[in-house]
Design a protein around this motif. Structure first.
Motif, PDB file in Angstrom:
ATOM      1  N   TYR A 190       0.829  -1.199   0.000  1.00 47.53           N
ATOM      2  CA  TYR A 190       0.000   0.000   0.000  1.00 47.53           C
ATOM      3  C   TYR A 190       0.870   1.258   0.000  1.00 47.53           C
ATOM      4  O   TYR A 190       2.076   1.192   0.183  1.00 47.53           O
ATOM      5  N   SER A 191       0.223   2.387  -0.184  1.00 43.70           N
ATOM      6  CA  SER A 191       0.934   3.662  -0.248  1.00 43.70           C
ATOM      7  C   SER A 191       1.658   3.956   1.062  1.00 43.70           C
ATOM      8  O   SER A 191       1.033   4.077   2.117  1.00 43.70           O
ATOM      9  N   LYS A 192       2.969   4.067   0.986  1.00 44.41           N
ATOM     10  CA  LYS A 192       3.757   4.377   2.179  1.00 44.41           C
ATOM     11  C   LYS A 192       3.442   5.785   2.673  1.00 44.41           C
ATOM     12  O   LYS A 192       3.392   6.034   3.885  1.00 44.41           O
ATOM     13  N   LYS A 193       3.218   6.698   1.760  1.00 49.34           N
ATOM     14  CA  LYS A 193       2.897   8.069   2.141  1.00 49.34           C
ATOM     15  C   LYS A 193       1.613   8.124   2.961  1.00 49.34           C
ATOM     16  O   LYS A 193       1.540   8.809   3.992  1.00 49.34           O
ATOM     17  N   ARG A 194       0.580   7.424   2.527  1.00 52.04           N
ATOM     18  CA  ARG A 194      -0.689   7.429   3.256  1.00 52.04           C
ATOM     19  C   ARG A 194      -0.547   6.782   4.634  1.00 52.04           C
ATOM     20  O   ARG A 194      -1.109   7.264   5.616  1.00 52.04           O
ATOM     21  N   MET A 195       0.195   5.688   4.700  1.00 47.71           N
ATOM     22  CA  MET A 195       0.390   5.032   5.992  1.00 47.71           C
ATOM     23  C   MET A 195       1.113   5.947   6.968  1.00 47.71           C
ATOM     24  O   MET A 195       0.758   6.012   8.153  1.00 47.71           O
ATOM     25  N   LEU A 196       2.115   6.676   6.474  1.00 49.18           N
ATOM     26  CA  LEU A 196       2.850   7.598   7.348  1.00 49.18           C
ATOM     27  C   LEU A 196       1.961   8.756   7.794  1.00 49.18           C
ATOM     28  O   LEU A 196       1.991   9.158   8.966  1.00 49.18           O
ATOM     29  N   PHE A 197       1.174   9.301   6.869  1.00 51.01           N
ATOM     30  CA  PHE A 197       0.299  10.423   7.214  1.00 51.01           C
ATOM     31  C   PHE A 197      -0.723  10.025   8.270  1.00 51.01           C
ATOM     32  O   PHE A 197      -0.869  10.704   9.300  1.00 51.01           O
ATOM     33  N   TRP A 198      -1.436   8.921   8.039  1.00 51.93           N
ATOM     34  CA  TRP A 198      -2.482   8.524   8.973  1.00 51.93           C
ATOM     35  C   TRP A 198      -1.903   8.077  10.317  1.00 51.93           C
ATOM     36  O   TRP A 198      -2.511   8.305  11.374  1.00 51.93           O
ATOM     37  N   GLY A 199      -0.731   7.468  10.283  1.00 52.78           N
ATOM     38  CA  GLY A 199      -0.110   7.062  11.539  1.00 52.78           C
ATOM     39  C   GLY A 199       0.272   8.246  12.410  1.00 52.78           C
ATOM     40  O   GLY A 199      -0.003   8.258  13.616  1.00 52.78           O
ATOM     41  N   MET A 200       0.903   9.266  11.810  1.00 54.80           N
ATOM     42  CA  MET A 200       1.281  10.453  12.577  1.00 54.80           C
ATOM     43  C   MET A 200       0.048  11.220  13.037  1.00 54.80           C
ATOM     44  O   MET A 200       0.008  11.759  14.151  1.00 54.80           O
ATOM     45  N   LEU A 201      -0.975  11.290  12.185  1.00 55.31           N
ATOM     46  CA  LEU A 201      -2.213  11.977  12.560  1.00 55.31           C
ATOM     47  C   LEU A 201      -2.874  11.304  13.756  1.00 55.31           C
ATOM     48  O   LEU A 201      -3.317  11.976  14.704  1.00 55.31           O
ATOM     49  N   LEU A 202      -2.941   9.980  13.739  1.00 62.55           N
ATOM     50  CA  LEU A 202      -3.569   9.243  14.838  1.00 62.55           C
ATOM     51  C   LEU A 202      -2.795   9.437  16.134  1.00 62.55           C
ATOM     52  O   LEU A 202      -3.393   9.625  17.215  1.00 62.55           O
ATOM     53  N   GLN A 203      -1.467   9.421  16.059  1.00 61.66           N
ATOM     54  CA  GLN A 203      -0.648   9.694  17.248  1.00 61.66           C
ATOM     55  C   GLN A 203      -0.957  11.076  17.829  1.00 61.66           C
ATOM     56  O   GLN A 203      -1.141  11.232  19.043  1.00 61.66           O
ATOM     57  N   GLY A 204      -0.972  12.085  16.952  1.00 63.58           N
ATOM     58  CA  GLY A 204      -1.207  13.452  17.411  1.00 63.58           C
ATOM     59  C   GLY A 204      -2.553  13.620  18.091  1.00 63.58           C
ATOM     60  O   GLY A 204      -2.666  14.291  19.129  1.00 63.58           O
ATOM     61  N   LEU A 205      -3.580  13.010  17.523  1.00 68.49           N
ATOM     62  CA  LEU A 205      -4.924  13.104  18.112  1.00 68.49           C
ATOM     63  C   LEU A 205      -4.979  12.381  19.454  1.00 68.49           C
ATOM     64  O   LEU A 205      -5.583  12.894  20.417  1.00 68.49           O
ATOM     65  N   ALA A 206      -4.377  11.197  19.537  1.00 74.15           N
ATOM     66  CA  ALA A 206      -4.395  10.439  20.789  1.00 74.15           C
ATOM     67  C   ALA A 206      -3.685  11.190  21.910  1.00 74.15           C
ATOM     68  O   ALA A 206      -4.175  11.258  23.052  1.00 74.15           O
ATOM     69  N   ILE A 207      -2.516  11.774  21.600  1.00 73.10           N
ATOM     70  CA  ILE A 207      -1.765  12.522  22.611  1.00 73.10           C
ATOM     71  C   ILE A 207      -2.570  13.727  23.102  1.00 73.10           C
ATOM     72  O   ILE A 207      -2.599  14.035  24.304  1.00 73.10           O
ATOM     73  N   SER A 208      -3.261  14.388  22.189  1.00 70.62           N
ATOM     74  CA  SER A 208      -3.967  15.630  22.527  1.00 70.62           C
ATOM     75  C   SER A 208      -5.137  15.432  23.476  1.00 70.62           C
ATOM     76  O   SER A 208      -5.596  16.401  24.092  1.00 70.62           O
ATOM     77  N   ILE A 209      -5.628  14.205  23.599  1.00 68.14           N
ATOM     78  CA  ILE A 209      -6.776  13.986  24.508  1.00 68.14           C
ATOM     79  C   ILE A 209      -6.356  13.429  25.867  1.00 68.14           C
ATOM     80  O   ILE A 209      -7.209  13.238  26.741  1.00 68.14           O
ATOM     81  N   ILE A 210      -5.053  13.201  26.080  1.00 68.14           N
ATOM     82  CA  ILE A 210      -4.601  12.683  27.377  1.00 68.14           C
ATOM     83  C   ILE A 210      -5.036  13.570  28.543  1.00 68.14           C
ATOM     84  O   ILE A 210      -5.529  13.070  29.566  1.00 68.14           O
ATOM     85  N   PRO A 211      -4.899  14.925  28.461  1.00 67.34           N
ATOM     86  CA  PRO A 211      -5.270  15.752  29.618  1.00 67.34           C
ATOM     87  C   PRO A 211      -6.750  15.694  29.990  1.00 67.34           C
ATOM     88  O   PRO A 211      -7.127  16.111  31.095  1.00 67.34           O
ATOM     89  N   PHE A 212      -7.588  15.205  29.085  1.00 68.80           N
ATOM     90  CA  PHE A 212      -9.021  15.154  29.362  1.00 68.80           C
ATOM     91  C   PHE A 212      -9.452  13.831  29.984  1.00 68.80           C
ATOM     92  O   PHE A 212     -10.635  13.637  30.260  1.00 68.80           O
TER      93      PHE A 212
END
Length: 416
Positions: free
Chosen positions: A285-307
């Motif tokens: 599969y597209s390596k670019k898409r896998m990298l984009f969605w992986g980093m996006l998911l990490q960023g979203l998960a980290i951002s909700i830790i304080p809540f």
């Protein structure tokens, strides 16, 4: 010299399986510290400052980054196996230093050694597996490698948390490290073979050009390599924050060591197991898409830790972080390997891993200072925002194809 050498996972399954097992021991050395270190610092040395506590991650990241780079530079001259053995030799005294440390400075120096050891051992096993399998199963091979390493991080993180909860934060959790380092060294000494001949064999069939400055191409110039490199740095920047601050967040909510061990183990365990699937995906599969969605998911998960304050919420966050990291980790290495000439692959991977593991140092310093000045929540939000920015850079800068330039003098040998 390369007459009887055959590339492929099936053809080299014995050596490959041994290297997977060895990398599990490599990951276990990091897992030894993953759960208990903030409490270890507080209980043994009275250190409460977030910046001071995270200095051990900074020391680890800097030394591992340097070792990664020189492992790549020296792999073709000194040999992969010799560097792997050296890494295990450096690892053996680390648990003893932690057990008998008279001051926090000893702990810092132990983590300097741990960084050197991890850079030499993990980088060597990565390069050796890539050497063995050839291009066809490279992503799957990286998935298996990272699966073993990071599942071991999670398992040992859980075990040390369990042991610490029952017997105290020292010395018993560090006995696990003595077993890991000794066994890893003996496995390498007795049964691992060097793989430089496989590189020579693969080089006979490739048509890609070699670049003049591998470091510059990987860091800045090549859009594919530099996009992957910045994402690797940010990935470990947020991992350094999670390593240092996540247990502190859980301690502040009065969770037990056993519960903290479970919650901190979910992230690397999902990360490790998930790579069995995502590594193979990166071959197709597209390596670019896998990298984009992986980093996006990490960023979203980290951002909700304080809540969050419920154990199931933290478990979900750890799982999402693990999934996001599983998407990118084998894809990083597969992309680097595909985009470089085989003779320069080890150096390019070493350069990537230099910047990637400097992320540990940057993440620990940045999140530690921010947490001390403004509070842990602000540190977490900052790291989450940087991770989302990294996903955007992948989206905008990285080309869809990771193929290196072709040598026009051998164009007729290019496979369709």
């Amino acid at each position: 010299m390369t007459r009887n050498v055959k590339l492929g996972l099936k053809q080299n399954w014995k050596q490959f399986s041994l290297l997977v097992l060895i990398n599990a021991f490599v990951g276990g050395m990091v897992g030894m510290e993953r759960t208990i270190f903030p409490q270890f610092a507080q209980a043994q040395f009275g250190i409460d400052s977030k910046t001071a506590v995270l200095l051990f991650i900074t020391a680890f990241g800097l030394s591992k980054a340097v070792a990664n780079y020189y492992t790549g530079r020296l792999a073709n001259t000194l040999g992969r196996r010799n560097l792997l053995l050296l890494g295990w030799l450096i690892a053996i005294p680390i648990p003893f230093m932690l057990i008998y440390a008279p001051s926090w400075n000893w702990v810092i120096w132990a983590n300097v050694l741990l960084g050197f050891s991890q850079g030499l051992t993990w980088s060597s096993t990565v390069v050796m597996k890539i050497d063995l399998v050839g291009e066809q199963d490279r992503g799957f091979a990286m998935g298996l490698n990272e699966f073993a390493g990071y599942l071991a991080v999670g398992v040992v993180a859980f075990l040390t948390g369990l042991v610490a909860d029952r017997y105290g934060v020292t010395p018993y959790p560090f006995y696990i490290g003595i077993f890991i380092a000794t066994t890893g060294f003996l496995l390498t000494l007795l049964w691992v073979n060097d793989t430089r001949a496989f590189v020579q064999q693969e080089s006979k069939t490739v048509t890609s050009t070699q670049v003049d400055n591998v470091f510059w191409e990987t860091t800045v110039k090549n859009k594919t390599l530099s996009s992957v490199t910045q994402a690797g740095l940010v990935n470990n920047l947020n991992d350094g924050m999670i390593w240092g601050l996540f247990p502190i967040v859980l301690l502040s909510l009065h969770y037990t060591n056993e519960t903290i061990g479970v919650l901190t183990a979910i992230y690397p365990s999902v990360w490790g197991i998930g790579q069995l699937v995502t590594g193979k995906m990166s071959d197709h599969y597209s390596k670019k898409r896998m990298l984009f969605w992986g980093m996006l998911l990490q960023g979203l998960a980290i951002s909700i830790i304080p809540f969050m304050d419920a154990v199931y919420g933290f478990a979900l966050i750890s799982g999402l972080l693990g999934l996001g990291t599983a998407l990118v980790y084998p894809t990083f290495l597969n992309t680097i390997a595909q985009a470089t000439n085989p003779q320069q692959r080890a150096e390019s991977i070493g350069t990537f891993r230099l910047w990637r593991d400097l992320g540990y140092a940057f993440g620990a310093i940045l999140s530690g200072i921010t947490a001390d000045l403004f509070g842990i929540d602000y540190a977490i939000f900052l790291i989450g925002a940087l991770t989302l920015l990294s996903a955007l850079i992948i989206k905008v800068r990285m080309p869809a194809s990771a193929r290196p330039p072709v040598n026009t003098n051998t164009l007729s040998r290019v496979h369709p």
